[in-house]
Write a protein that holds these residues in place. Structure first.
Motif, PDB file in Angstrom:
ATOM      1  N   GLU A 187     -50.564 -29.059  84.883  1.00 13.99           N
ATOM      2  CA  GLU A 187     -50.858 -30.427  84.480  1.00 13.99           C
ATOM      3  C   GLU A 187     -50.686 -30.583  82.973  1.00 13.99           C
ATOM      4  OE1 GLU A 187     -54.616 -32.982  85.212  1.00 13.99           O
ATOM      5  OE2 GLU A 187     -54.150 -31.941  87.096  1.00 13.99           O
ATOM      6  N   THR A 188     -51.130 -29.545  82.241  1.00 11.47           N
ATOM      7  CA  THR A 188     -50.967 -29.524  80.792  1.00 11.47           C
ATOM      8  C   THR A 188     -50.497 -28.141  80.367  1.00 11.47           C
ATOM      9  OG1 THR A 188     -53.262 -28.863  80.381  1.00 11.47           O
ATOM     10  CG2 THR A 188     -52.789 -31.242  80.379  1.00 11.47           C
ATOM     11  N   MET A 189     -49.994 -28.072  79.160  1.00  9.43           N
ATOM     12  CA  MET A 189     -49.534 -26.804  78.594  1.00  9.43           C
ATOM     13  C   MET A 189     -49.923 -26.756  77.122  1.00  9.43           C
ATOM     14  SD  MET A 189     -45.434 -27.717  78.384  1.00  9.43           S
ATOM     15  CE  MET A 189     -44.885 -26.189  77.658  1.00  9.43           C
ATOM     16  N   LEU A 190     -49.974 -25.554  76.582  1.00  4.33           N
ATOM     17  CA  LEU A 190     -50.256 -25.367  75.162  1.00  4.33           C
ATOM     18  C   LEU A 190     -48.987 -24.938  74.452  1.00  4.33           C
ATOM     19  CD1 LEU A 190     -53.533 -23.232  74.944  1.00  4.33           C
ATOM     20  CD2 LEU A 190     -53.239 -25.557  74.163  1.00  4.33           C
ATOM     21  N   VAL A 191     -48.735 -25.507  73.281  1.00  3.16           N
ATOM     22  CA  VAL A 191     -47.665 -25.054  72.395  1.00  3.16           C
ATOM     23  C   VAL A 191     -48.246 -25.005  70.984  1.00  3.16           C
ATOM     24  CG1 VAL A 191     -45.741 -25.944  73.786  1.00  3.16           C
ATOM     25  CG2 VAL A 191     -46.745 -27.389  72.000  1.00  3.16           C
ATOM     26  N   SER A 192     -47.543 -24.356  70.092  1.00  6.49           N
ATOM     27  CA  SER A 192     -48.008 -24.277  68.714  1.00  6.49           C
ATOM     28  C   SER A 192     -48.096 -25.669  68.105  1.00  6.49           C
ATOM     29  CB  SER A 192     -47.071 -23.416  67.874  1.00  6.49           C
ATOM     30  OG  SER A 192     -47.476 -23.460  66.518  1.00  6.49           O
ATOM     31  N   GLY A 193     -49.150 -25.856  67.335  1.00  8.95           N
ATOM     32  CA  GLY A 193     -49.329 -27.116  66.629  1.00  8.95           C
ATOM     33  C   GLY A 193     -48.697 -27.121  65.249  1.00  8.95           C
ATOM     34  N   GLY A 194     -47.994 -26.041  64.897  1.00  7.84           N
ATOM     35  CA  GLY A 194     -47.265 -26.023  63.637  1.00  7.84           C
ATOM     36  C   GLY A 194     -47.796 -25.053  62.599  1.00  7.84           C
ATOM     37  N   ARG A 195     -48.802 -24.282  62.953  1.00 10.58           N
ATOM     38  CA  ARG A 195     -49.232 -23.185  62.084  1.00 10.58           C
ATOM     39  C   ARG A 195     -50.008 -22.181  62.930  1.00 10.58           C
ATOM     40  NH1 ARG A 195     -52.394 -27.297  59.480  1.00 10.58           N
ATOM     41  NH2 ARG A 195     -54.517 -27.233  60.245  1.00 10.58           N
ATOM     42  N   ARG A 196     -50.098 -20.961  62.417  1.00  5.79           N
ATOM     43  CA  ARG A 196     -50.834 -19.914  63.126  1.00  5.79           C
ATOM     44  C   ARG A 196     -52.284 -20.358  63.290  1.00  5.79           C
ATOM     45  NH1 ARG A 196     -48.322 -15.176  59.377  1.00  5.79           N
ATOM     46  NH2 ARG A 196     -46.229 -15.232  60.282  1.00  5.79           N
ATOM     47  N   GLY A 197     -52.813 -20.185  64.504  1.00 10.07           N
ATOM     48  CA  GLY A 197     -54.191 -20.561  64.770  1.00 10.07           C
ATOM     49  C   GLY A 197     -54.366 -22.019  65.146  1.00 10.07           C
ATOM     50  N   LEU A 198     -53.278 -22.726  65.382  1.00 14.97           N
ATOM     51  CA  LEU A 198     -53.345 -24.144  65.743  1.00 14.97           C
ATOM     52  C   LEU A 198     -52.450 -24.394  66.952  1.00 14.97           C
ATOM     53  CD1 LEU A 198     -54.383 -27.010  64.816  1.00 14.97           C
ATOM     54  CD2 LEU A 198     -52.194 -27.237  63.651  1.00 14.97           C
ATOM     55  N   SER A 199     -53.041 -24.884  68.033  1.00 14.12           N
ATOM     56  CA  SER A 199     -52.279 -25.200  69.249  1.00 14.12           C
ATOM     57  C   SER A 199     -52.562 -26.624  69.668  1.00 14.12           C
ATOM     58  CB  SER A 199     -52.680 -24.257  70.396  1.00 14.12           C
ATOM     59  OG  SER A 199     -52.343 -22.928  70.097  1.00 14.12           O
ATOM     60  N   VAL A 200     -51.605 -27.207  70.387  1.00 16.76           N
ATOM     61  CA  VAL A 200     -51.818 -28.528  70.974  1.00 16.76           C
ATOM     62  C   VAL A 200     -51.609 -28.423  72.479  1.00 16.76           C
ATOM     63  CG1 VAL A 200     -51.275 -29.903  68.921  1.00 16.76           C
ATOM     64  CG2 VAL A 200     -49.437 -29.262  70.469  1.00 16.76           C
ATOM     65  N   GLU A 201     -52.439 -29.143  73.206  1.00 15.97           N
ATOM     66  CA  GLU A 201     -52.330 -29.210  74.662  1.00 15.97           C
ATOM     67  C   GLU A 201     -51.817 -30.592  75.023  1.00 15.97           C
ATOM     68  OE1 GLU A 201     -55.113 -28.575  78.650  1.00 15.97           O
ATOM     69  OE2 GLU A 201     -56.049 -28.657  76.674  1.00 15.97           O
ATOM     70  N   LEU A 202     -50.794 -30.625  75.857  1.00 14.55           N
ATOM     71  CA  LEU A 202     -50.210 -31.891  76.265  1.00 14.55           C
ATOM     72  C   LEU A 202     -49.540 -31.732  77.625  1.00 14.55           C
ATOM     73  CD1 LEU A 202     -46.886 -32.556  74.327  1.00 14.55           C
ATOM     74  CD2 LEU A 202     -47.992 -30.351  74.395  1.00 14.55           C
ATOM     75  N   SER A 203     -49.166 -32.834  78.203  1.00 12.79           N
ATOM     76  CA  SER A 203     -48.459 -32.824  79.476  1.00 12.79           C
ATOM     77  C   SER A 203     -47.062 -32.242  79.279  1.00 12.79           C
ATOM     78  CB  SER A 203     -48.340 -34.258  80.001  1.00 12.79           C
ATOM     79  OG  SER A 203     -47.210 -34.422  80.820  1.00 12.79           O
ATOM     80  N   PRO A 204     -46.605 -31.380  80.202  1.00 11.06           N
ATOM     81  CA  PRO A 204     -45.235 -30.862  80.096  1.00 11.06           C
ATOM     82  C   PRO A 204     -44.192 -31.983  80.044  1.00 11.06           C
ATOM     83  CG  PRO A 204     -46.434 -29.672  81.784  1.00 11.06           C
ATOM     84  CD  PRO A 204     -47.305 -30.816  81.350  1.00 11.06           C
ATOM     85  N   LEU A 205     -44.417 -33.051  80.809  1.00 13.99           N
ATOM     86  CA  LEU A 205     -43.456 -34.157  80.813  1.00 13.99           C
ATOM     87  C   LEU A 205     -43.426 -34.860  79.462  1.00 13.99           C
ATOM     88  CD1 LEU A 205     -44.034 -35.585  84.397  1.00 13.99           C
ATOM     89  CD2 LEU A 205     -42.244 -34.012  83.617  1.00 13.99           C
ATOM     90  N   ASP A 206     -44.590 -34.950  78.799  1.00 16.54           N
ATOM     91  CA  ASP A 206     -44.621 -35.540  77.460  1.00 16.54           C
ATOM     92  C   ASP A 206     -43.881 -34.653  76.454  1.00 16.54           C
ATOM     93  OD1 ASP A 206     -45.999 -37.825  78.232  1.00 16.54           O
ATOM     94  OD2 ASP A 206     -47.963 -37.042  77.641  1.00 16.54           O
ATOM     95  N   LEU A 207     -44.040 -33.324  76.596  1.00 20.33           N
ATOM     96  CA  LEU A 207     -43.305 -32.422  75.702  1.00 20.33           C
ATOM     97  C   LEU A 207     -41.805 -32.566  75.906  1.00 20.33           C
ATOM     98  CD1 LEU A 207     -43.338 -30.105  73.579  1.00 20.33           C
ATOM     99  CD2 LEU A 207     -43.109 -28.558  75.528  1.00 20.33           C
ATOM    100  N   VAL A 208     -41.383 -32.613  77.163  1.00 19.30           N
ATOM    101  CA  VAL A 208     -39.961 -32.770  77.478  1.00 19.30           C
ATOM    102  C   VAL A 208     -39.430 -34.067  76.860  1.00 19.30           C
ATOM    103  CG1 VAL A 208     -38.322 -33.192  79.369  1.00 19.30           C
ATOM    104  CG2 VAL A 208     -39.989 -31.324  79.537  1.00 19.30           C
ATOM    105  N   GLU A 209     -40.204 -35.137  77.005  1.00 18.24           N
ATOM    106  CA  GLU A 209     -39.775 -36.428  76.453  1.00 18.24           C
ATOM    107  C   GLU A 209     -39.747 -36.401  74.925  1.00 18.24           C
ATOM    108  OE1 GLU A 209     -41.307 -41.020  76.281  1.00 18.24           O
ATOM    109  OE2 GLU A 209     -41.769 -39.868  78.082  1.00 18.24           O
ATOM    110  N   ALA A 210     -40.781 -35.842  74.320  1.00 16.43           N
ATOM    111  CA  ALA A 210     -40.893 -35.839  72.854  1.00 16.43           C
ATOM    112  C   ALA A 210     -39.804 -35.002  72.188  1.00 16.43           C
ATOM    113  CB  ALA A 210     -42.265 -35.328  72.431  1.00 16.43           C
ATOM    114  N   THR A 211     -39.351 -33.947  72.865  1.00 22.05           N
ATOM    115  CA  THR A 211     -38.348 -33.058  72.276  1.00 22.05           C
ATOM    116  C   THR A 211     -36.963 -33.242  72.888  1.00 22.05           C
ATOM    117  OG1 THR A 211     -38.902 -31.316  73.858  1.00 22.05           O
ATOM    118  CG2 THR A 211     -40.058 -31.277  71.728  1.00 22.05           C
ATOM    119  N   ASN A 212     -36.854 -34.171  73.849  1.00 23.55           N
ATOM    120  CA  ASN A 212     -35.601 -34.384  74.573  1.00 23.55           C
ATOM    121  C   ASN A 212     -35.121 -33.064  75.186  1.00 23.55           C
ATOM    122  OD1 ASN A 212     -33.598 -36.034  75.571  1.00 23.55           O
ATOM    123  ND2 ASN A 212     -32.277 -35.777  73.796  1.00 23.55           N
ATOM    124  N   ALA A 213     -36.076 -32.301  75.722  1.00 18.86           N
ATOM    125  CA  ALA A 213     -35.804 -30.949  76.212  1.00 18.86           C
ATOM    126  C   ALA A 213     -35.079 -30.943  77.545  1.00 18.86           C
ATOM    127  CB  ALA A 213     -37.114 -30.174  76.352  1.00 18.86           C
TER     128      ALA A 213
END
Length: 163
Positions: A128-154
């Motif tokens: 339902e959700t996944m974690l990816v790096s939030g842009g620095r060590r020790g920082l993660s963001v949780e979001l929907s995989p579909l939102d990540l795909v859309e945001a990065t045009n993956a």
């Protein structure tokens, strides 16, 4: 956020795209052997839903980002095939940092300084959700995989190496 630590480009990208997400922050240990395993351990999350972002260089010279679970390895053969190339190699860490604008261990698929094609392993769709790096060590963001795909045009593809 830590006091004095403003949002990263990854968080700014999610905010400006109006994508819902949750931020998780922990104290990064300089002794951590692997950044993904440290994230899983410190946040107590399922390793299958925590993903790492790796930069690879295709035989054409193009750099692309591959996103796979932290508990697995990226298949260079499969990402090359998904990208329409003959082969791929891991990018030199210094090149990855320069091209993404992030340090190794904190490379996010979001808000990179140089735009790259993004390939995310299809296993992300099992969550339902996944974690990816939030842009620095020790920082993660949780979001929907579909939102990540859309945001990065993956492109969603099978890019995990069989262990």
């Amino acid at each position: 956020m830590k006091k004095g630590a403003g949002p990263t480009r990854a968080i700014e990208a999610l905010t400006s795209a109006n994508i819902p997400f949750t931020v998780y922050e922990y104290e990064h240990s300089p002794r951590a052997r692997t950044f993904g395993e440290e994230t899983v351990e410190k946040l107590g999350v399922d390793p299958a839903m925590a993903f790492k972002t790796l930069l690879v260089r295709l035989n054409s010279g193009e750099y692309v980002a591959g996103i796979v679970p932290v508990s697995s390895h990226l298949s260079l053969k499969l990402i090359a095939k998904a990208a329409g190339a003959k082969s791929a190699d891991m990018a030199d860490p210094r090149v990855a940092e320069r091209r993404t604008g992030y340090v190794v261990g904190g490379i996010s698929p979001l808000g990179q300084t140089t735009e790259h094609r993004v390939f995310v392993d299809e296993s992300c769709l099992n969550h339902e959700t996944m974690l990816v790096s939030g842009g620095r060590r020790g920082l993660s963001v949780e979001l929907s995989p579909l939102d990540l795909v859309e945001a990065t045009n993956a492109h969603v593809a099978d890019i995990q190496a069989l262990n």
